[in-house]
Every structure is written in structure tokens, then in C-alpha cells.
Design a protein around this motif. Structure first.
Motif, PDB file in Angstrom:
ATOM      1  N   UNK A  47      16.171  10.219  36.197  1.00  0.00           N
ATOM      2  CA  UNK A  47      16.679  11.003  37.472  1.00  0.00           C
ATOM      3  C   UNK A  47      17.888  11.732  36.986  1.00  0.00           C
ATOM      4  N   UNK A  48      17.910  13.110  36.942  1.00  0.00           N
ATOM      5  CA  UNK A  48      19.170  13.951  36.723  1.00  0.00           C
ATOM      6  C   UNK A  48      19.883  14.434  37.868  1.00  0.00           C
ATOM      7  N   UNK A  49      21.075  13.667  38.241  1.00  0.00           N
ATOM      8  CA  UNK A  49      21.499  13.849  39.561  1.00  0.00           C
ATOM      9  C   UNK A  49      22.660  14.858  39.581  1.00  0.00           C
ATOM     10  N   UNK A  50      22.426  15.728  39.882  1.00  0.00           N
ATOM     11  CA  UNK A  50      23.876  16.970  40.119  1.00  0.00           C
ATOM     12  C   UNK A  50      24.023  17.139  41.488  1.00  0.00           C
ATOM     13  N   UNK A  51      25.241  16.616  42.044  1.00  0.00           N
ATOM     14  CA  UNK A  51      25.175  17.034  43.743  1.00  0.00           C
ATOM     15  C   UNK A  51      24.855  15.614  44.226  1.00  0.00           C
ATOM     16  N   UNK A  52      24.445  15.829  45.511  1.00  0.00           N
ATOM     17  CA  UNK A  52      24.255  14.498  46.386  1.00  0.00           C
ATOM     18  C   UNK A  52      22.673  14.001  46.230  1.00  0.00           C
TER      19      UNK A  52
END
Length: 212
Positions: free
Chosen positions: A119-124
Motif C-alpha cells: 500500500x502506497x499511502x499518500x494523504x488520507x
């Protein structure tokens, strides 16, 4: 063709992007359906050795689209909702169930995949989006990422396998804190808690996730 899910191959890496920024990358039935299709395709393709799951426009995913559910959820092009296909009483719960069916089967697919899903989580990442990130094998976050349980805000119990994964990732006490007190964790706090593998700067984030 898919409306709000993008798929692209970069060598042996399959990248799946949730791209519905007008609705905070939330999932209506069609988007959840397409996410499952994309997940199935890359998870089962022997040429794809790793999968990256991300969101567009500096957002990861905010879970099921509650506005869409409240509006009754009808989409004329969804044939299986028509009376001939099967009787679907169109209450909030029924529309929700449609979305969850696809989302939960995507999560099963990620867990069963014989390859790492990142998972590449940028932001919410909130509610179902948080659950989606938590079920992945590795989670990388940009410095502006935020993680929030968020279900309680709408009087919902947690779905998307988050109640299964959280105690295993955090321990029971910290999981209860997430669920009952709903702190919003920034990237570094989430990393220290053990929810996130690594934090990268925003400007190099996409490249770093792929490099990994």
C-alpha cells in the motif's frame, strides 16, 4: 474499461490506482467492482511479481462512498441491480453490502496472493481505505499521509477486515484506542506504532514506492 481504477504495468510491478478525487477516492459499487477486477488480475498474473496499491491526487482512499449510499446508490448501467438479475431491496444496508462484497473479496485476494502487495499511502487512508491499507503486506507512507479508523464518526462498526488486523498489528490495547478514541495518526506516528513500514518525502514518494 474501468472508470475510476487505473492499472499500469512497470516491468514486473503492477500498479493499481484508485482515481476518484472528486469523491475523495471513495468507492461506489462500480469502483469497488473494478478494484476487485484489478486486484484479481494482478494477484493472479504470474508475470506480476509485486503489486502497488495507491490513490490519486495526494489521497489514498476514504472507504465506501457514504453520499452515494445515502442517495440510494442506483447506477442505471449496473445491470445486476435490475429486477431480472436479482431482487435487491434498495435500502442503505443493501447498497453498502454491494460495495463491501467487492471490497472484502479484494482483501481476500490480497491476502491469498503469492506475492507482496504494497500500500502506497499518500494523504488520507480512512475507514475502508484504512482497512484496505492495513491488509497489505507492506505499507509505505508519504510524509503527509494520515491514518484514521473513522468508522465511529458515522456510527458504523469497523469492516474491511480492520478489526481482524488491528489487534495483530498493534496489540489489543492500542487497537482499542484506535477504535474507541479515533486518533488521526500522522505518517511518523503510524510508523512508530508498527502500522507503516517506511515514510518517504512527498516529492519522491511514487518513485520510492516503485523502487521498493
Amino acid at each position: 474499461s474501468m472508470t475510476h481504477i487505473r492499472m499500469e504495468r512497470q516491468g514486473a510491478v503492477g500498479v493499481i490506482t484508485i482515481d476518484r478525487p472528486a469523491r475523495f477516492n471513495s468507492l461506489d459499487v462500480e469502483t469497488a467492482q473494478d478494484l476487485r477486477k484489478a486486484g484479481l488480475q494482478y494477484c493472479r498474473d504470474p508475470e506480476v511479481r509485486a503489486v502497488v496499491l495507491r490513490g490519486s491526487n495526494g489521497l489514498f482512499c476514504s472507504g465506501a462512498d457514504l453520499k452515494y449510499i445515502r442517495a440510494g446508490g442506483e447506477r442505471p448501467d449496473l445491470g445486476y441491480l435490475s429486477p431480472q438479475a436479482r431482487e435487491v431491496p434498495m435500502g442503505y444496508g443493501e447498497v453498502f453490502k454491494q460495495i463491501l462484497e467487492y471490497l472484502h473479496s479484494t482483501i481476500s485476494e490480497i491476502r491469498r496472493a503469492p506475492k507482496p502487495v504494497i500500500a502506497a499511502v499518500d494523504g488520507v487512508a480512512a475507514a475502508g481505505g484504512f482497512g484496505l491499507a492495513m491488509c497489505c503486506d507492506l505499507v509505505v507512507a508519504s510524509s503527509r499521509a494520515a491514518f484514521e479508523w473513522a468508522y465511529g464518526k458515522t456510527a458504523l462498526t469497523g469492516a474491511e477486515s480492520s478489526t481482524f488486523f488491528l489487534p495483530r498489528l498493534l496489540g489489543l490495547r492500542r487497537a482499542m484506542e484506535m477504535v474507541l478514541l479515533n486518533p488521526r495518526l500522522d505518517a511518523e506516528t503510524a510508523r512508530q506504532a508498527g502500522l507503516v513500514t517506511a515514510v518517504f518525502p512527498v516529492d519522491t514518494f511514487d518513485a520510492k514506492a516503485l523502487e521498493l
